[in-house]
Design an enzyme around this catalytic site. Structure first.
Site, PDB file in Angstrom:
ATOM      1  N   GLU A  72      -7.504  19.269  15.016  1.00 37.52           N
ATOM      2  CA  GLU A  72      -8.077  18.020  14.193  1.00 37.52           C
ATOM      3  C   GLU A  72      -8.227  16.759  15.085  1.00 37.52           C
ATOM      4  OE1 GLU A  72     -10.204  18.675  11.789  1.00 37.52           O
ATOM      5  OE2 GLU A  72      -9.536  20.675  10.828  1.00 37.52           O
ATOM      6  N   LYS A  88     -10.882   8.416  10.389  1.00 37.75           N
ATOM      7  CA  LYS A  88     -11.428   9.188   9.126  1.00 37.75           C
ATOM      8  C   LYS A  88     -11.723   8.059   7.955  1.00 37.75           C
ATOM      9  CE  LYS A  88     -11.059  12.956   5.917  1.00 37.75           C
ATOM     10  NZ  LYS A  88     -10.328  14.104   5.613  1.00 37.75           N
ATOM     11  N   GLU A 122     -20.213  12.324   1.314  1.00 31.63           N
ATOM     12  CA  GLU A 122     -20.779  13.093   2.227  1.00 31.63           C
ATOM     13  C   GLU A 122     -22.314  13.211   2.141  1.00 31.63           C
ATOM     14  OE1 GLU A 122     -18.075  16.351   3.983  1.00 31.63           O
ATOM     15  OE2 GLU A 122     -19.954  17.340   4.412  1.00 31.63           O
ATOM     16  N   ARG A 143     -20.355  11.481   7.010  1.00 32.65           N
ATOM     17  CA  ARG A 143     -19.065  12.062   6.707  1.00 32.65           C
ATOM     18  C   ARG A 143     -19.093  13.458   7.466  1.00 32.65           C
ATOM     19  NH1 ARG A 143     -14.586  11.944   1.870  1.00 32.65           N
ATOM     20  NH2 ARG A 143     -13.173  13.297   2.768  1.00 32.65           N
ATOM     21  N   HIS A 150     -16.696  23.043  12.834  1.00 34.11           N
ATOM     22  CA  HIS A 150     -16.085  23.760  11.285  1.00 34.11           C
ATOM     23  C   HIS A 150     -17.076  24.780  11.269  1.00 34.11           C
ATOM     24  CE1 HIS A 150     -13.203  20.596  11.171  1.00 34.11           C
ATOM     25  NE2 HIS A 150     -12.506  21.043  10.054  1.00 34.11           N
ATOM     26  N   HIS A 176     -15.626  28.047  10.303  1.00 34.46           N
ATOM     27  CA  HIS A 176     -15.533  28.691   8.814  1.00 34.46           C
ATOM     28  C   HIS A 176     -15.849  30.124   9.094  1.00 34.46           C
ATOM     29  CE1 HIS A 176     -15.531  24.512   6.810  1.00 34.46           C
ATOM     30  NE2 HIS A 176     -14.314  25.208   6.846  1.00 34.46           N
TER      31      HIS A 176
HETATM   32  P1  NAD Z   1      -0.142  24.310   4.435  1.00 33.56           P
HETATM   33  O1  NAD Z   1      -0.295  23.323   3.434  1.00 33.56           O
HETATM   34  O2  NAD Z   1      -0.225  25.774   3.927  1.00 33.56           O
HETATM   35  O3  NAD Z   1       1.149  24.095   5.373  1.00 33.56           O
HETATM   36  C1  NAD Z   1       1.364  24.907   6.195  1.00 33.56           C
HETATM   37  C2  NAD Z   1       2.677  25.728   6.202  1.00 33.56           C
HETATM   38  O4  NAD Z   1       3.719  24.897   6.669  1.00 33.56           O
HETATM   39  C3  NAD Z   1       3.230  26.077   4.856  1.00 33.56           C
HETATM   40  O5  NAD Z   1       3.940  27.276   5.110  1.00 33.56           O
HETATM   41  C4  NAD Z   1       3.907  25.008   4.460  1.00 33.56           C
HETATM   42  O6  NAD Z   1       5.007  25.254   3.411  1.00 33.56           O
HETATM   43  C5  NAD Z   1       4.837  24.417   5.595  1.00 33.56           C
HETATM   44  N1  NAD Z   1       5.116  23.197   5.844  1.00 33.56           N
HETATM   45  C6  NAD Z   1       4.619  22.043   5.563  1.00 33.56           C
HETATM   46  N2  NAD Z   1       5.340  20.987   5.774  1.00 33.56           N
HETATM   47  C7  NAD Z   1       6.259  21.510   6.482  1.00 33.56           C
HETATM   48  C8  NAD Z   1       7.385  20.901   7.107  1.00 33.56           C
HETATM   49  N3  NAD Z   1       7.417  19.655   7.511  1.00 33.56           N
HETATM   50  N4  NAD Z   1       8.310  21.834   7.664  1.00 33.56           N
HETATM   51  C9  NAD Z   1       8.116  23.076   7.663  1.00 33.56           C
HETATM   52  N5  NAD Z   1       7.085  23.686   7.165  1.00 33.56           N
HETATM   53  C10 NAD Z   1       6.341  22.946   6.458  1.00 33.56           C
HETATM   54  O7  NAD Z   1      -1.387  24.111   5.473  1.00 33.56           O
HETATM   55  P2  NAD Z   1      -1.912  22.803   6.166  1.00 33.56           P
HETATM   56  O8  NAD Z   1      -2.625  23.142   7.360  1.00 33.56           O
HETATM   57  O9  NAD Z   1      -1.311  21.479   6.019  1.00 33.56           O
HETATM   58  O10 NAD Z   1      -3.279  22.622   4.998  1.00 33.56           O
HETATM   59  C11 NAD Z   1      -4.267  23.450   4.820  1.00 33.56           C
HETATM   60  C12 NAD Z   1      -5.020  23.189   3.631  1.00 33.56           C
HETATM   61  O11 NAD Z   1      -5.631  21.824   3.869  1.00 33.56           O
HETATM   62  C13 NAD Z   1      -6.187  24.163   3.510  1.00 33.56           C
HETATM   63  O12 NAD Z   1      -6.030  24.817   1.908  1.00 33.56           O
HETATM   64  C14 NAD Z   1      -7.421  23.283   3.721  1.00 33.56           C
HETATM   65  O13 NAD Z   1      -8.474  23.804   2.978  1.00 33.56           O
HETATM   66  C15 NAD Z   1      -6.910  22.052   3.314  1.00 33.56           C
HETATM   67  N6  NAD Z   1      -7.595  20.936   3.958  1.00 33.56           N
HETATM   68  C16 NAD Z   1      -8.208  19.927   3.086  1.00 33.56           C
HETATM   69  C17 NAD Z   1      -8.677  18.763   3.777  1.00 33.56           C
HETATM   70  C18 NAD Z   1      -9.414  17.715   2.740  1.00 33.56           C
HETATM   71  O14 NAD Z   1      -9.922  16.721   3.266  1.00 33.56           O
HETATM   72  N7  NAD Z   1      -8.805  17.698   1.772  1.00 33.56           N
HETATM   73  C19 NAD Z   1      -9.135  18.627   5.104  1.00 33.56           C
HETATM   74  C20 NAD Z   1      -8.608  19.896   5.837  1.00 33.56           C
HETATM   75  C21 NAD Z   1      -7.833  20.905   5.285  1.00 33.56           C
HETATM   76  N1  GLY Z   2     -11.914  17.291   6.685  1.00 34.53           N
HETATM   77  C1  GLY Z   2     -13.404  16.703   6.285  1.00 34.53           C
HETATM   78  C2  GLY Z   2     -13.614  15.623   5.350  1.00 34.53           C
HETATM   79  O1  GLY Z   2     -12.478  15.235   4.726  1.00 34.53           O
HETATM   80  O2  GLY Z   2     -14.595  15.408   4.959  1.00 34.53           O
END
Ligand code: NAD
Ligand code: GLY
Length: 357
Positions: free
Chosen positions: A185, A227, A237, A241, A248, A252
């Site tokens: 990212e 961002k 968006e 945005r 993606h 996706h």
């Molecule tokens: P996640 O939240 O599943 O975390 C990944 C793993 O790391 C998990 O097992 C978690 O328990 C572990 N973890 C977290 N912090 C840790 C740390 N400091 N030390 C050790 N382990 C740790 O995954 P992610 O990649 O952070 O997030 C993915 C999610 O984010 C998806 O659901 C996706 O849809 C969402 N997302 C949302 C947006 C948005 O704009 N809202 C943008 C991108 C992704």
């Molecule tokens: N991750 C894309 C957005 O927040 O728009």
């Protein structure tokens, strides 16, 4: 320590990025005017590492902390677990002036934001992101949500946090694969917006991946600034945005055809960025030298860039909802014109088909 602001009028908020700042969250939360009862939402993995420091800090600042844990995993980001959280908050009588703290990665941030936006018609929440992906992307910008059996992130709201409090020291315990997926990212921000950031990533891989504070804070801050600027211009968006979705569209589809198990989201986006850069070159928008540079940077950070063997073009097209009959149709892609600049472009489905070949 670095600080910036997401400018959204009365919903503006600060993003603070620093080292060893987790135990200062209590005094920060106190300054935001919440009532004494505060909900801490996390999972057992992250709570086991950082929960006590956050709870102690909140208690020391005078809060009565109610901790709710949900199991670790994307499969728990759903309405059942949102409802379980509502139940705990109701039983423990969190009121309309209470707030939630999301301690974890994007899964915890998304579900906590969703619950905060709907509990008693909306209470405040604070993001304490602990993955690189959450620190550079998901904790900022107010997209909240849960998954539905019919689609990922299909139920959600736009609801901004009151503060983002990112401690880079939490990344020391993050599995390396998760760290690298978060780097995808960061690379994305370089390609879509900031050539200097892209070049910084090219030159500083060793210090970034060994989590040296200065370069790490620099790339997280720059990602959040980009961002924040995009979100403040187009929160919902309706146009700009969408550029945050570079990589993606293909990414996706890769996640869908591989059943969400083979790749982390950032890894699928890395593949998507390489293929979408090639698509841009096919349309004579991007030089082949820049395509190579993007691929080289993905390689430098240990990210995949090619479609997995055995994933056919037809599977990818159908995941992108292009069936053979619709091949004459068009799709919208975010395409780089050079490193640091992209445009939204309609692309004919047969060009997409050609680049996937
Ligand atoms: P996640 O939240 O599943 O975390 C990944 C793993 O790391 C998990 O097992 C978690 O328990 C572990 N973890 C977290 N912090 C840790 C740390 N400091 N030390 C050790 N382990 C740790 O995954 P992610 O990649 O952070 O997030 C993915 C999610 O984010 C998806 O659901 C996706 O849809 C969402 N997302 C949302 C947006 C948005 O704009 N809202 C943008 C991108 C992704
Ligand atoms: N991750 C894309 C957005 O927040 O728009």
């Amino acid at each position: 320590m670095a600080e910036l602001k997401v400018e959204l009028g009365e919903r503006s908020y600060r993003i603070v990025i620093g080292s060893d700042i987790l135990d200062k969250i209590g005094e920060q939360a106190k300054g935001l005017g919440f009532s004494r009862r505060i909900g801490l939402i996390s999972n057992p993995t992250v709570y086991g590492l950082y929960g006590k420091a956050v709870e102690d800090s909140l208690k020391y600042a005078g809060f009565n902390v109610i901790t709710v844990l949900i199991p670790d995993g994307e499969e728990y980001k759903n309405l059942t677990w949102a409802s379980n959280i509502y139940g705990e908050l109701l039983k423990l009588r969190l009121d309309r002036a209470s707030a939630l703290i999301a301690l974890g990665g994007g899964v915890i941030g998304d579900i906590t934001g969703f619950v905060a936006s709907t509990y008693m018609r909306g209470i405040s929440f604070v993001q304490v992101p602990t993955t690189l992906l959450a620190q550079v992307d998901s904790s900022v910008g107010g997209k909240t949500g849960v998954n539905h059996p019919l689609g990922k992130n299909m139920i959600g709201t736009f609801y901004q946090p009151g503060l983002v409090w990112a401690d880079i020291d939490t990344l020391k315990t993050l599995p390396r694969r998760e760290l690298l997926a978060g780097m995808a990212e960061v690379i994305k921000y370089g390609v879509i917006w900031d050539r200097e950031l892209f070049e910084f990533l090219e030159k500083n891989m060793d210090s970034i991946l060994t989590l040296a504070p200065l370069p790490l804070i620099h790339i997280i801050k720059r990602s959040c600034e980009i961002k924040a600027e995009v979100v403040s211009k187009d929160e919902r968006e309706t146009g700009l945005r969408a550029i945050l979705n570079f990589g993606h569209t293909i990414g996706h589809a890769v996640e869908t055809v591989t059943g969400y198990t083979a790749y982390l989201h950032g890894e699928a986006v890395a593949i998507g960025m390489n293929i979408e850069a090639r698509l841009s070159a096919l349309l004579n928008l991007l030089s082949s030298a820049d395509v190579d540079r993007i691929k080289s940077l993905l390689t430098l950070y240990g990210l995949p860039y090619e479609l997995p063997v055995g994933i056919g073009k037809d599977n990818m097209l159908s995941a992108m909802k292009i069936d053979k009959k619709a091949l004459a149709g068009e799709m919208r892609f975010v395409l780089p014109e050079k490193i640091g600049s992209v445009k939204l472009e309609k692309v004919s489905a047969d060009k997409v088909s050609e680049v996937l070949r």
